[in-house]
Design an enzyme around this catalytic site. Sequence first.
Site, mmCIF file in Angstrom:
data_model
loop_
_atom_site.group_PDB
_atom_site.id
_atom_site.type_symbol
_atom_site.label_atom_id
_atom_site.label_comp_id
_atom_site.label_asym_id
_atom_site.label_seq_id
_atom_site.Cartn_x
_atom_site.Cartn_y
_atom_site.Cartn_z
ATOM 1 N N GLU A 27 -4.299 7.290 -5.184
ATOM 2 C CA GLU A 27 -4.485 6.586 -6.467
ATOM 3 C C GLU A 27 -5.795 7.012 -7.099
ATOM 4 O O GLU A 27 -6.795 7.149 -6.369
ATOM 5 C CB GLU A 27 -4.481 5.065 -6.232
ATOM 6 C CG GLU A 27 -3.132 4.577 -5.749
ATOM 7 C CD GLU A 27 -3.097 3.071 -5.435
ATOM 8 O OE1 GLU A 27 -4.075 2.367 -5.758
ATOM 9 O OE2 GLU A 27 -2.103 2.616 -4.881
ATOM 10 N N ARG B 168 0.863 -1.176 0.000
ATOM 11 C CA ARG B 168 0.000 0.000 0.000
ATOM 12 C C ARG B 168 0.901 1.228 0.000
ATOM 13 O O ARG B 168 1.944 1.233 0.663
ATOM 14 C CB ARG B 168 -0.896 0.040 1.242
ATOM 15 C CG ARG B 168 -2.085 -0.903 1.203
ATOM 16 C CD ARG B 168 -3.122 -0.486 0.161
ATOM 17 N NE ARG B 168 -4.293 -1.331 0.175
ATOM 18 C CZ ARG B 168 -4.476 -2.411 -0.597
ATOM 19 N NH1 ARG B 168 -3.520 -2.780 -1.444
ATOM 20 N NH2 ARG B 168 -5.590 -3.104 -0.528
ATOM 21 N N HIS C 287 -1.232 0.093 -9.873
ATOM 22 C CA HIS C 287 -1.805 -0.858 -8.907
ATOM 23 C C HIS C 287 -2.358 -2.101 -9.627
ATOM 24 O O HIS C 287 -3.550 -2.404 -9.549
ATOM 25 C CB HIS C 287 -2.920 -0.174 -8.079
ATOM 26 C CG HIS C 287 -3.240 -0.900 -6.798
ATOM 27 N ND1 HIS C 287 -3.619 -0.254 -5.656
ATOM 28 C CD2 HIS C 287 -3.248 -2.226 -6.489
ATOM 29 C CE1 HIS C 287 -3.850 -1.133 -4.698
ATOM 30 N NE2 HIS C 287 -3.628 -2.336 -5.181
HETATM 31 C C1 GLV Z 1 -5.199 -5.209 -3.813
HETATM 32 O O1 GLV Z 1 -4.461 -4.305 -3.608
HETATM 33 C C2 GLV Z 1 -5.745 -6.040 -2.784
HETATM 34 O O2 GLV Z 1 -5.724 -5.650 -1.613
HETATM 35 O O3 GLV Z 1 -6.196 -7.150 -3.116
#
Ligand code: GLV
Length: 320
Positions: free
Chosen positions: A262, A233, A281
Amino acid sequence: MPAEKSVLTIVLNDPDAELYARLIAGRFPQVRTIVALTPEYMARYLNEADALLASRFPIDLLEHAKKMRWIQWTGAGVDSIMPFRERIGHITITNARGIHGDIIADFVMAGVTMLHWNFRQLLRDQAERKWSPRFVAPLAEKTLGVVGLGAIGATIARRAKSAGMTVVGSKRDVSGLVDCVDRLFAPDALKEMLPLCDFVVLALPATATTVGLIGAAEIARMRRDAFLINIARGRVIVEAELIQALDAGTIAGALLDVFQQEPLPQGSPLWDMPNVIATPHISGSATNYAERVFAIFADNIERFLTGEELINVVDLARGY
Ligand code: GLV
Protein backbone atom coordinates in the site's frame (compact mmCIF):
# COMPACT_ATOMS: atom_id res chain seq x y z
CA MET A 1 3.92 22.47 30.78
CA PRO A 2 7.57 22.43 31.91
CA ALA A 3 9.16 19.00 32.00
CA GLU A 4 9.99 19.09 35.72
CA LYS A 5 6.33 19.47 36.76
CA SER A 6 4.98 16.71 34.54
CA VAL A 7 4.44 13.21 35.81
CA LEU A 8 4.29 11.59 32.42
CA THR A 9 5.77 12.60 29.06
CA ILE A 10 4.09 11.32 25.92
CA VAL A 11 5.47 11.73 22.40
CA LEU A 12 2.67 12.04 19.85
CA ASN A 13 3.42 10.76 16.37
CA ASP A 14 0.20 10.86 14.40
CA PRO A 15 -1.37 13.15 11.79
CA ASP A 16 -3.86 14.19 14.51
CA ALA A 17 -1.10 14.82 17.08
CA GLU A 18 -2.13 18.44 17.70
CA LEU A 19 -5.70 17.36 18.41
CA TYR A 20 -4.52 14.63 20.81
CA ALA A 21 -2.25 17.20 22.50
CA ARG A 22 -5.25 19.52 23.06
CA LEU A 23 -7.44 16.69 24.32
CA ILE A 24 -4.72 15.58 26.75
CA ALA A 25 -4.07 19.16 27.96
CA GLY A 26 -7.79 19.59 28.67
CA ARG A 27 -8.07 16.43 30.70
CA PHE A 28 -4.58 15.75 32.09
CA PRO A 29 -2.77 19.05 32.72
CA GLN A 30 -0.05 17.17 34.59
CA VAL A 31 0.91 15.26 31.41
CA ARG A 32 3.53 16.71 29.09
CA THR A 33 3.07 16.04 25.38
CA ILE A 34 5.58 16.42 22.58
CA VAL A 35 4.33 16.48 19.00
CA ALA A 36 6.95 14.67 16.90
CA LEU A 37 5.84 14.14 13.34
CA THR A 38 9.17 13.51 11.63
CA PRO A 39 11.79 10.81 12.28
CA GLU A 40 14.21 13.64 13.20
CA TYR A 41 11.87 14.95 15.91
CA MET A 42 11.20 11.41 17.10
CA ALA A 43 14.93 10.71 17.38
CA ARG A 44 15.39 13.95 19.29
CA TYR A 45 12.58 13.55 21.83
CA LEU A 46 12.00 9.84 22.32
CA ASN A 47 14.64 9.67 25.05
CA GLU A 48 12.40 11.91 27.20
CA ALA A 49 9.26 9.86 26.64
CA ASP A 50 7.57 7.48 29.06
CA ALA A 51 4.95 6.75 26.45
CA LEU A 52 4.31 7.10 22.73
CA LEU A 53 1.14 7.46 20.68
CA ALA A 54 1.74 6.22 17.14
CA SER A 55 0.72 3.86 14.40
CA ARG A 56 3.40 3.51 11.77
CA PHE A 57 6.88 4.84 12.42
CA PRO A 58 10.41 3.54 11.84
CA ILE A 59 10.71 1.11 14.77
CA ASP A 60 14.49 1.53 14.80
CA LEU A 61 13.86 4.93 16.37
CA LEU A 62 12.93 3.13 19.58
CA GLU A 63 16.65 2.72 20.26
CA HIS A 64 16.40 6.35 21.44
CA ALA A 65 13.51 5.51 23.76
CA LYS A 66 15.50 4.50 26.82
CA LYS A 67 12.72 4.96 29.38
CA MET A 68 9.68 4.18 27.25
CA ARG A 69 7.23 1.91 29.06
CA TRP A 70 4.08 2.11 26.96
CA ILE A 71 3.05 2.58 23.32
CA GLN A 72 -0.59 3.37 22.50
CA TRP A 73 -1.21 2.28 18.92
CA THR A 74 -3.82 4.32 17.06
CA GLY A 75 -4.87 1.38 14.88
CA ALA A 76 -6.14 -2.12 15.60
CA GLY A 77 -3.61 -4.20 13.65
CA VAL A 78 -0.10 -4.20 15.11
CA ASP A 79 1.38 -6.52 12.49
CA SER A 80 3.91 -3.90 11.37
CA ILE A 81 5.67 -4.03 14.75
CA MET A 82 5.61 -7.79 15.17
CA PRO A 83 8.97 -8.34 13.42
CA PHE A 84 10.52 -6.22 16.20
CA ARG A 85 8.76 -7.83 19.14
CA GLU A 86 11.98 -9.25 20.64
CA ARG A 87 13.38 -5.74 20.80
CA ILE A 88 10.30 -4.11 22.26
CA GLY A 89 9.07 -6.93 24.48
CA HIS A 90 9.67 -4.84 27.62
CA ILE A 91 7.28 -2.11 26.40
CA THR A 92 3.52 -2.55 26.91
CA ILE A 93 1.68 -2.10 23.60
CA THR A 94 -1.99 -1.19 23.66
CA ASN A 95 -4.08 -0.92 20.50
CA ALA A 96 -7.32 0.72 19.43
CA ARG A 97 -9.40 -2.44 19.05
CA GLY A 98 -13.09 -1.91 19.59
CA ILE A 99 -13.52 1.41 17.79
CA HIS A 100 -13.78 0.19 14.18
CA GLY A 101 -16.72 -2.21 14.14
CA ASP A 102 -19.59 0.09 13.18
CA ILE A 103 -17.84 1.97 10.37
CA ILE A 104 -16.27 -1.17 8.91
CA ALA A 105 -19.63 -2.94 9.04
CA ASP A 106 -21.13 0.05 7.13
CA PHE A 107 -18.40 -0.38 4.53
CA VAL A 108 -18.82 -4.15 4.25
CA MET A 109 -22.60 -3.97 3.85
CA ALA A 110 -22.21 -1.25 1.21
CA GLY A 111 -19.74 -3.54 -0.55
CA VAL A 112 -22.04 -6.55 -0.26
CA THR A 113 -24.81 -4.52 -1.86
CA MET A 114 -22.60 -3.14 -4.64
CA LEU A 115 -21.19 -6.56 -5.50
CA HIS A 116 -24.53 -8.34 -5.26
CA TRP A 117 -26.39 -5.85 -7.46
CA ASN A 118 -23.35 -5.43 -9.71
CA PHE A 119 -23.31 -1.68 -9.29
CA ARG A 120 -20.11 -1.49 -11.33
CA GLN A 121 -22.16 -2.73 -14.33
CA LEU A 122 -25.14 -0.49 -13.46
CA LEU A 123 -22.84 2.56 -13.44
CA ARG A 124 -21.29 1.52 -16.75
CA ASP A 125 -24.80 1.11 -18.19
CA GLN A 126 -25.77 4.55 -16.93
CA ALA A 127 -22.66 6.09 -18.48
CA GLU A 128 -23.72 4.56 -21.81
CA ARG A 129 -27.41 5.57 -21.32
CA LYS A 130 -28.30 1.90 -21.46
CA TRP A 131 -31.58 0.75 -19.89
CA SER A 132 -31.08 -2.90 -18.91
CA PRO A 133 -33.33 -4.03 -16.07
CA ARG A 134 -32.79 -7.36 -14.29
CA PHE A 135 -33.90 -9.37 -11.27
CA VAL A 136 -31.80 -9.76 -8.14
CA ALA A 137 -32.20 -12.18 -5.23
CA PRO A 138 -32.81 -10.59 -1.83
CA LEU A 139 -29.85 -10.67 0.56
CA ALA A 140 -32.04 -12.66 2.95
CA GLU A 141 -31.51 -15.63 0.63
CA LYS A 142 -27.74 -15.29 0.83
CA THR A 143 -25.04 -16.47 3.21
CA LEU A 144 -22.22 -14.35 4.52
CA GLY A 145 -19.16 -15.90 6.14
CA VAL A 146 -16.90 -13.93 8.45
CA VAL A 147 -13.35 -15.16 8.90
CA GLY A 148 -12.30 -13.77 12.28
CA LEU A 149 -15.02 -12.91 14.75
CA GLY A 150 -13.26 -10.31 16.91
CA ALA A 151 -14.86 -6.93 17.63
CA ILE A 152 -14.98 -6.05 13.91
CA GLY A 153 -16.08 -9.44 12.60
CA ALA A 154 -18.79 -9.76 15.26
CA THR A 155 -20.24 -6.37 14.28
CA ILE A 156 -20.26 -7.39 10.61
CA ALA A 157 -22.05 -10.61 11.60
CA ARG A 158 -24.77 -8.63 13.42
CA ARG A 159 -25.27 -6.31 10.45
CA ALA A 160 -25.50 -9.19 7.99
CA LYS A 161 -28.01 -10.90 10.27
CA SER A 162 -30.09 -7.72 10.46
CA ALA A 163 -30.23 -7.82 6.64
CA GLY A 164 -31.78 -11.27 7.03
CA MET A 165 -28.72 -13.15 5.81
CA THR A 166 -27.58 -16.53 7.02
CA VAL A 167 -24.32 -15.89 8.84
CA VAL A 168 -21.49 -18.33 9.34
CA GLY A 169 -18.10 -17.58 10.81
CA SER A 170 -14.76 -18.92 11.83
CA LYS A 171 -12.86 -18.10 14.96
CA ARG A 172 -9.91 -19.41 16.98
CA ASP A 173 -11.99 -20.15 20.06
CA VAL A 174 -15.23 -21.92 19.18
CA SER A 175 -16.12 -22.97 22.71
CA GLY A 176 -19.02 -20.49 22.99
CA LEU A 177 -21.84 -19.25 20.77
CA VAL A 178 -21.41 -15.98 18.89
CA ASP A 179 -24.39 -13.64 18.65
CA CYS A 180 -25.98 -13.65 15.18
CA VAL A 181 -23.71 -16.41 13.85
CA ASP A 182 -25.74 -19.41 12.72
CA ARG A 183 -22.80 -21.76 12.41
CA LEU A 184 -19.32 -21.48 13.83
CA PHE A 185 -16.22 -23.12 12.36
CA ALA A 186 -12.79 -23.67 13.88
CA PRO A 187 -9.89 -22.27 11.83
CA ASP A 188 -8.95 -25.74 10.58
CA ALA A 189 -12.51 -26.19 9.25
CA LEU A 190 -12.35 -23.06 7.07
CA LYS A 191 -12.37 -25.21 3.93
CA GLU A 192 -15.78 -26.58 4.98
CA MET A 193 -17.16 -23.10 5.58
CA LEU A 194 -16.05 -21.51 2.31
CA PRO A 195 -18.36 -23.42 -0.07
CA LEU A 196 -21.39 -22.33 2.00
CA CYS A 197 -20.78 -18.62 1.45
CA ASP A 198 -22.04 -16.13 -1.11
CA PHE A 199 -19.76 -13.57 0.56
CA VAL A 200 -16.58 -14.29 2.47
CA VAL A 201 -15.39 -11.40 4.63
CA LEU A 202 -11.84 -11.44 6.01
CA ALA A 203 -11.74 -9.66 9.37
CA LEU A 204 -8.77 -11.20 11.14
CA PRO A 205 -5.38 -9.81 12.13
CA ALA A 206 -2.27 -10.58 10.10
CA THR A 207 -0.25 -12.94 12.28
CA ALA A 208 2.19 -15.78 11.69
CA THR A 209 -0.79 -18.13 11.31
CA THR A 210 -3.00 -15.95 9.12
CA VAL A 211 -0.55 -14.52 6.58
CA GLY A 212 -1.23 -16.32 3.28
CA LEU A 213 -4.36 -17.97 4.74
CA ILE A 214 -6.37 -17.42 1.56
CA GLY A 215 -4.61 -18.75 -1.52
CA ALA A 216 -5.57 -20.68 -4.65
CA ALA A 217 -6.70 -23.78 -2.70
CA GLU A 218 -9.04 -21.80 -0.42
CA ILE A 219 -10.40 -19.69 -3.28
CA ALA A 220 -11.10 -22.90 -5.19
CA ARG A 221 -13.33 -23.98 -2.27
CA MET A 222 -15.48 -20.85 -2.79
CA ARG A 223 -18.42 -20.91 -5.17
CA ARG A 224 -18.02 -19.47 -8.66
CA ASP A 225 -20.75 -16.93 -7.91
CA ALA A 226 -19.26 -15.91 -4.55
CA PHE A 227 -17.45 -12.70 -3.60
CA LEU A 228 -14.43 -12.14 -1.38
CA ILE A 229 -14.21 -9.01 0.80
CA ASN A 230 -10.98 -8.09 2.56
CA ILE A 231 -10.96 -5.40 5.24
CA ALA A 232 -8.20 -7.10 7.24
CA ARG A 233 -4.67 -7.01 5.86
CA GLY A 234 -3.50 -7.59 2.29
CA ARG A 235 -1.04 -10.26 3.37
CA VAL A 236 -3.84 -12.55 4.58
CA ILE A 237 -4.47 -13.26 0.88
CA VAL A 238 -1.88 -14.59 -1.56
CA GLU A 239 -2.58 -11.67 -3.89
CA ALA A 240 -1.08 -13.17 -7.07
CA GLU A 241 -3.27 -16.26 -6.64
CA LEU A 242 -6.37 -14.12 -6.05
CA ILE A 243 -5.64 -12.13 -9.21
CA GLN A 244 -5.36 -15.39 -11.18
CA ALA A 245 -8.65 -16.65 -9.71
CA LEU A 246 -10.46 -13.39 -10.47
CA ASP A 247 -9.12 -13.48 -14.00
CA ALA A 248 -10.17 -17.08 -14.50
CA GLY A 249 -13.63 -16.52 -12.97
CA THR A 250 -13.02 -19.01 -10.13
CA ILE A 251 -15.03 -16.57 -8.00
CA ALA A 252 -17.35 -13.77 -9.10
CA GLY A 253 -15.44 -10.81 -7.72
CA ALA A 254 -13.86 -9.04 -4.78
CA LEU A 255 -13.96 -5.91 -2.70
CA LEU A 256 -10.44 -5.18 -1.51
CA ASP A 257 -9.68 -2.38 0.94
CA VAL A 258 -6.21 -3.67 1.82
CA PHE A 259 -3.35 -4.93 -0.28
CA GLN A 260 -0.03 -6.67 -0.05
CA GLN A 261 1.62 -3.35 -0.85
CA GLU A 262 0.00 0.00 0.00
CA PRO A 263 -0.56 2.30 -1.75
CA LEU A 264 -1.57 -0.27 -4.37
CA PRO A 265 1.19 -0.04 -7.01
CA GLN A 266 0.16 1.73 -10.21
CA GLY A 267 1.02 -1.39 -12.21
CA SER A 268 -1.29 -3.72 -10.22
CA PRO A 269 -3.93 -5.46 -12.38
CA LEU A 270 -6.38 -5.05 -9.48
CA TRP A 271 -6.91 -1.40 -10.44
CA ASP A 272 -8.86 -2.24 -13.55
CA MET A 273 -10.25 -5.75 -13.23
CA PRO A 274 -13.96 -5.53 -14.06
CA ASN A 275 -14.96 -7.72 -11.12
CA VAL A 276 -12.92 -5.87 -8.48
CA ILE A 277 -13.72 -2.90 -6.29
CA ALA A 278 -10.45 -1.57 -4.88
CA THR A 279 -10.46 1.08 -2.15
CA PRO A 280 -7.56 2.84 -0.36
CA HIS A 281 -7.58 1.19 3.10
CA ILE A 282 -10.43 3.36 4.34
CA SER A 283 -12.98 0.98 5.78
CA GLY A 284 -12.21 1.97 9.40
CA SER A 285 -11.68 5.67 8.74
CA ALA A 286 -14.47 7.28 10.75
CA THR A 287 -14.45 11.09 10.64
CA ASN A 288 -14.18 11.16 14.44
CA TYR A 289 -11.38 8.58 14.49
CA ALA A 290 -9.09 10.54 16.83
CA GLU A 291 -11.88 11.06 19.38
CA ARG A 292 -12.59 7.33 19.25
CA VAL A 293 -8.94 6.54 19.89
CA PHE A 294 -8.84 9.13 22.64
CA ALA A 295 -11.57 7.34 24.58
CA ILE A 296 -9.19 4.38 24.93
CA PHE A 297 -6.04 6.49 25.20
CA ALA A 298 -7.47 8.68 27.97
CA ASP A 299 -8.64 5.65 29.91
CA ASN A 300 -5.11 4.25 29.60
CA ILE A 301 -3.44 7.53 30.61
CA GLU A 302 -5.61 7.53 33.71
CA ARG A 303 -4.64 3.93 34.42
CA PHE A 304 -0.96 4.61 33.75
CA LEU A 305 -1.02 7.51 36.19
CA THR A 306 -2.71 5.49 38.90
CA GLY A 307 -0.68 2.34 38.28
CA GLU A 308 -3.68 0.29 37.16
CA GLU A 309 -3.53 -2.33 34.45
CA LEU A 310 -3.93 -0.85 30.95
CA ILE A 311 -6.79 -1.89 28.65
CA ASN A 312 -6.42 -3.23 25.08
CA VAL A 313 -3.00 -4.69 25.83
CA VAL A 314 -1.60 -6.55 22.81
CA ASP A 315 -0.39 -10.09 23.34
CA LEU A 316 2.91 -9.90 21.48
CA ALA A 317 3.20 -13.69 21.30
CA ARG A 318 -0.21 -13.96 19.63
CA GLY A 319 0.15 -10.85 17.51
CA TYR A 320 -3.10 -9.05 18.42
C1 GLV B 1 -6.27 -0.24 10.36
O1 GLV B 1 -6.07 -0.96 9.44
C2 GLV B 1 -6.06 -0.62 11.72
O2 GLV B 1 -5.36 -1.60 11.98
O3 GLV B 1 -6.64 0.05 12.60
